[in-house]
Design an enzyme around this catalytic site. Structure first.
Site, mmCIF file in Angstrom:
data_model
loop_
_atom_site.group_PDB
_atom_site.id
_atom_site.type_symbol
_atom_site.label_atom_id
_atom_site.label_comp_id
_atom_site.label_asym_id
_atom_site.label_seq_id
_atom_site.Cartn_x
_atom_site.Cartn_y
_atom_site.Cartn_z
ATOM 1 C CG HIS A 148 7.932 9.802 -25.139
ATOM 2 N ND1 HIS A 148 6.596 9.443 -25.071
ATOM 3 C CD2 HIS A 148 8.003 11.063 -24.617
ATOM 4 C CE1 HIS A 148 5.902 10.428 -24.539
ATOM 5 N NE2 HIS A 148 6.726 11.418 -24.252
ATOM 6 C CD GLU A 195 -3.697 14.610 -17.024
ATOM 7 O OE1 GLU A 195 -3.306 14.909 -18.149
ATOM 8 O OE2 GLU A 195 -3.517 13.502 -16.490
ATOM 9 N NE ARG A 214 -4.249 -1.840 1.799
ATOM 10 C CZ ARG A 214 -4.308 -3.053 2.344
ATOM 11 N NH1 ARG A 214 -3.338 -3.438 3.179
ATOM 12 N NH2 ARG A 214 -5.300 -3.869 2.073
ATOM 13 C CG ASN A 236 -2.219 15.273 -21.564
ATOM 14 O OD1 ASN A 236 -1.323 14.513 -21.215
ATOM 15 N ND2 ASN A 236 -3.283 15.509 -20.808
ATOM 16 N NE ARG A 280 0.132 16.331 -14.145
ATOM 17 C CZ ARG A 280 0.757 15.703 -13.160
ATOM 18 N NH1 ARG A 280 0.374 15.887 -11.902
ATOM 19 N NH2 ARG A 280 1.767 14.892 -13.409
#
Length: 355
Positions: free
Chosen positions: A255, A224, A114, A232, A228
């Site tokens: 990338h 986001e 966790r 993208n 934010r």
């Protein structure tokens, strides 16, 4: 040494490891683990250990390099190694590598028992200016990038430009795509500076500026939900091109190379549907093509690319979402475009490179 304060942690910029040593001295971790891939294990781990005190104790966990290995199977391997080495909830995972290592390592740490602490030591230009900052962790599934992940902040990020000496020029140029993106979406003056980059001697101030731009955005919108999303820009189409290239090409795009294609396409969409001036579209395209190689984007791949975009986590109500520029240095978000408009952007790329 320069620093940037982020969401509950600090980003350190120095070409030594004094800040990391101080960080560890101030904590009482039961065990320390270093996650690398084969490349960073060979080239970057010696740089790190040489800068640490004698007797620095850690266990190494190594994965195979490459985006194709950022998946649940390799993540399970990391979890198993943590179990085998006796990691407990007071352990620390140091992620030493590029975006694959920092993304997957952050996810593995955020979910093991966790959640255990982790820090990021990014070793590529791409991970230094983008992947290691902001608290996004993630792995890919069924060729969909970062579809499984968490928002979990690291305890610290340590950016050391000495690691960039281990990279070839193609890797440096890949990272440069994210620096250009930061300029396009947030800072027109920075665009003029970053255009003058010298890949043989990268100005560390440019790295600092780029991280600062991303940090300004993510601290205002950690999860986001709004602002934010401008980060993208170039990534809706770029991620699809990257995924398709990984599946189809013998020498897949990196990338940043895929994001460069995405930024040309999405700059065109910005011109068509969000008020970007044609002169600025031309300026963006020229700046990208001056650095990045053209790519043979095939018309028969358009439907497959659209199908990949349909699985993008930025979508809403089955609509494909975009962040689009209003001008160089300004961007907004939540633009949803139909397939024909997206295909027109792919066709624009083909026509622009004379394909």
């Amino acid at each position: 040494m320069k620093t940037i304060d982020s969401i509950g942690y600090t980003i350190f910029f120095e070409n030594r490891f004094d800040s990391l040593i101080q960080f560890l001295n101030e904590r009482t971790y039961s065990k320390i683990f270093i996650l690398t891939d084969r490349n960073t294990g060979e080239q970057c781990l010696p740089i790190l250990t040489a800068g640490m005190p004698v007797g620095f104790e850690y266990d190494i966990i190594e994965v195979d390099p490459g985006e194709e290995n950022k998946n649940i199977d390799f993540c399970i391997g990391v979890w198993k190694m943590l179990l085998d080495f006796g990691a407990d909830r007071n352990s620390l995972l140091i992620n030493l590598g590029g975006g694959v290592v920092t993304d997957m390592g952050g996810f593995a740490a955020s979910t093991f028992k966790r959640g255990i602490d982790f820090v990021q030591i990014p070793t590529t230009l791409l991970s230094q200016v983008d992947a290691s900052v902001g608290g996004k962790t993630g792995i890919d599934m069924d060729s969909v990038k970062n579809i499984i992940g968490t928002f979990t902040q690291p305890q610290a990020v340590f950016i050391n430009a000495d690691f960039l000496r281990t990279l070839d020029k193609r890797q440096l140029i890949s990272g440069y795509a994210e620096m250009m993106k930061h300029a396009f979406i947030f800072d027109a003056d920075y665009f003029q500076e970053v255009k003058e980059i010298d890949f043989d001697h990268i100005d560390e101030e440019l790295i600092y500026r780029s991280v600062g731009i991303k940090n300004k955005v993510v601290t205002q919108d950690p999860k986001e939900k709004g602002l934010r999303k401008i980060l993208n820009f170039g990534h809706t189409i770029g991620h699809a091109v990257e995924t398709n290239s990984l599946d189809k090409d013998k020498n897949p795009l990196l990338h940043g190379e895929a994001i460069a294609i995405g930024m040309i396409c999405e700059a065109y969409l910005s011109y068509q549907y969000n008020g970007l001036k044609e002169s600025q579209l031309t300026e963006i395209v020229e700046a990208i093509r001056n650095i990045f190689p053209d790519y043979n984007l095939k018309s028969e791949s358009f439907s497959a690319l659209i199908d990949i975009m349909k699985n993008d986590k930025k979508n809403s109500d089955d609509k494909i979402g975009f962040a689009l520029l209003t001008e160089i240095g300004s961007c907004d978000f939540n633009h949803y475009l139909d397939e024909n408009k997206i295909k027109s952007a792919l066709t624009y790329y083909q026509e622009t490179i004379g394909n």
